[in-house]
Design an enzyme around this catalytic site. Structure first.
Site, PDB file in Angstrom:
ATOM      1  N   LYS A 194       0.859  -1.174   0.000  1.00 26.95           N
ATOM      2  CA  LYS A 194       0.000   0.000   0.000  1.00 26.95           C
ATOM      3  C   LYS A 194       0.898   1.228   0.000  1.00 26.95           C
ATOM      4  CE  LYS A 194      -3.608   2.444   2.493  1.00 26.95           C
ATOM      5  NZ  LYS A 194      -4.608   2.386   3.554  1.00 26.95           N
ATOM      6  N   GLU A 232       7.571  -6.819   1.478  1.00 28.54           N
ATOM      7  CA  GLU A 232       6.270  -6.789   2.160  1.00 28.54           C
ATOM      8  C   GLU A 232       5.478  -8.056   1.851  1.00 28.54           C
ATOM      9  OE1 GLU A 232       5.072  -4.950   4.386  1.00 28.54           O
ATOM     10  OE2 GLU A 232       6.012  -2.989   4.316  1.00 28.54           O
ATOM     11  N   LYS A 247      -2.060  -1.496  -3.896  1.00 27.77           N
ATOM     12  CA  LYS A 247      -2.931  -0.323  -3.842  1.00 27.77           C
ATOM     13  C   LYS A 247      -2.106   0.941  -3.956  1.00 27.77           C
ATOM     14  CE  LYS A 247      -6.028   1.900  -0.619  1.00 27.77           C
ATOM     15  NZ  LYS A 247      -6.590   1.925   0.687  1.00 27.77           N
ATOM     16  N   SER A 273     -10.091   5.427  -4.952  1.00 22.57           N
ATOM     17  CA  SER A 273     -11.020   6.546  -5.127  1.00 22.57           C
ATOM     18  C   SER A 273     -10.535   7.573  -6.151  1.00 22.57           C
ATOM     19  CB  SER A 273     -11.278   7.215  -3.780  1.00 22.57           C
ATOM     20  OG  SER A 273     -10.066   7.661  -3.198  1.00 22.57           O
TER      21      SER A 273
HETATM   22  C1  PBG Z   1      -7.029   3.799   5.292  1.00 24.28           C
HETATM   23  C2  PBG Z   1      -7.559   3.480   3.942  1.00 24.28           C
HETATM   24  C3  PBG Z   1      -7.444   4.326   2.834  1.00 24.28           C
HETATM   25  C4  PBG Z   1      -8.080   3.707   1.772  1.00 24.28           C
HETATM   26  C5  PBG Z   1      -8.586   2.487   2.231  1.00 24.28           C
HETATM   27  N1  PBG Z   1      -8.233   2.358   3.584  1.00 24.28           N
HETATM   28  C6  PBG Z   1      -6.868   5.689   2.702  1.00 24.28           C
HETATM   29  C7  PBG Z   1      -5.644   6.048   3.399  1.00 24.28           C
HETATM   30  O1  PBG Z   1      -4.720   5.249   3.579  1.00 24.28           O
HETATM   31  O2  PBG Z   1      -5.602   7.195   3.821  1.00 24.28           O
HETATM   32  C8  PBG Z   1      -8.170   4.311   0.407  1.00 24.28           C
HETATM   33  C9  PBG Z   1      -9.146   3.765  -0.541  1.00 24.28           C
HETATM   34  C10 PBG Z   1      -9.423   4.636  -1.701  1.00 24.28           C
HETATM   35  O3  PBG Z   1      -8.784   5.688  -1.925  1.00 24.28           O
HETATM   36  O4  PBG Z   1     -10.316   4.274  -2.463  1.00 24.28           O
HETATM   37  N2  PBG Z   1      -6.858   2.769   6.180  1.00 24.28           N
END
Ligand code: PBG
Length: 323
Positions: A194, A232, A247, A273
């Site tokens: 991530k 990871e 991600k 998103s």
């Molecule tokens: C945080 C989390 C995030 C997303 C899923 N879980 C955002 C972040 O790390 O600030 C993002 C998902 C998306 O942008 O669609 N635990």
């Protein structure tokens, strides 16, 4: 010319025979945003077509999507500010509307595959994924809180947890804890690679979870790093993860491909998103063809090696298939 690749592109018939990647609703997970209350939906401003829903409407939404062939859902809670604190204790409050709704979904729609989110940020007054002390995000102290969260969620009957926090050692810690408490069947889809990405902006709007100070670079990965994803992934593999996730998705196709080639586990990709917002905003301006851009994006993510795609396009994709 002996080799004329265009022969295999000549008609729709030959193109469908030779197509190497096909996205179907079986591949998709639909992320959903839950709010407290009844009979309310609020559109997320930066995500046209995506709504925060109260539990009653979420149940209907899940039922509707299942009718379209989507079986899997990832539910995120939008916690009111008054219930946030530095310890994120609402995350394991059995009376919270999130846990109550998860229980209700699994009892009313047992066939729905429900994934939950493990991280402190939705519940934290600091807006960070871990426990903050003196401006630092603590690792091992956070694990204990994530553990409470995981057990409370597992007790609702959900199928799989999704640790999105990026603390070291959390997959092994959670696996052991779940097993000890009799939740051997609850799976772990780990947010393995991530990245500290700018593409999460609209999600943080949806959850109202922007960090109150600093950024997430001390726990989320540097977008410049490729080999680190293998480290990871190796840790998550050894610690018992069932699914490895990358991600965001589109800007990280190389990472998806690396994990697919190097590990015998299913690979998931989170089409986040910001990826959704980019396409939707261009479509609203008439600059892109929405349906074709969506399909091409999802196909590219699958082609790179993703077995599973978490995407806000899931419902729209499934509706398009029905037509
Ligand atoms: C945080 C989390 C995030 C997303 C899923 N879980 C955002 C972040 O790390 O600030 C993002 C998902 C998306 O942008 O669609 N635990």
């Amino acid at each position: 010319m002996l080799r004329r690749p265009r022969r295999n592109r000549k008609t729709a018939g030959i193109r469908s025979l030779t197509r190497q990647t096909q996205v179907t609703t079986d591949d998709l997970v639909f992320p959903l945003f839950l709010i407290e209350g009844n009979n309310q939906k609020q559109e997320v401003t930066s995500m046209p077509g995506i709504y925060r829903l109260t539990s009653d409407l979420m149940l209907k939404e899940i039922e509707y999507c299942m009718g379209l062939g989507i079986r899997s859902f990832d539910v995120f809670p939008v916690i009111p500010d008054k219930d946030k604190n530095p310890e994120a204790s609402e995350g394991h409050n059995e009376k919270s509307f999130y846990l109550r709704t998860l229980r209700e979904i699994k009892s009313r729609l047992p066939e729905a595959h429900i994934i939950t989110d493990i991280a402190m940020d939705p519940y934290s007054s600091d807006g960070h994924d871990g426990l903050v002390k003196n401006g630092k995000v603590l690792n091992d102290a956070t694990l204990k809180i994530l553990g409470k969260m995981a057990l409370a969620q597992a007790a609702t009957g959900i199928d799989m947890i999704g640790p999105s926090d990026m603390m070291d050692g959390r997959v092994g810690y959670l696996r052991e804890l779940l097993d000890k408490q009799g939740f051997q069947e609850v799976g772990i889809m780990s947010y393995t690679a991530k990245y500290a990405s700018a593409f999460y902006g609209p999600f943080r709007d949806a959850l109202d979870s922007v960090p109150k100070f600093g950024d997430k670079k001390t726990y989320q990965m540097d977008p410049a790093n490729r080999r680190e994803a293998l480290l990871e992934a190796r840790l998550d593999y050894e610690e018992g993860a069932d699914i490895l996730m990358v991600k965001p998705a589109l800007p990280y196709l190389d990472i998806i491909s690396d994990l697919k080639e190097n590990f015998p586990l299913p690979v998931a990709a989170y089409n986040v998103s910001g990826e959704y917002a980019m396409i939707k905003s261009a479509v609203q301006k008439g600059w892109l063809d929405g349906e074709r851009t969506m399909k091409e994006s999802l196909t590219a993510i699958k082609r790179a090696g993703a077995d599973i795609i978490l995407t806000y396009f899931a419902k729209e994709f499934a509706e398009g298939n029905r037509r």
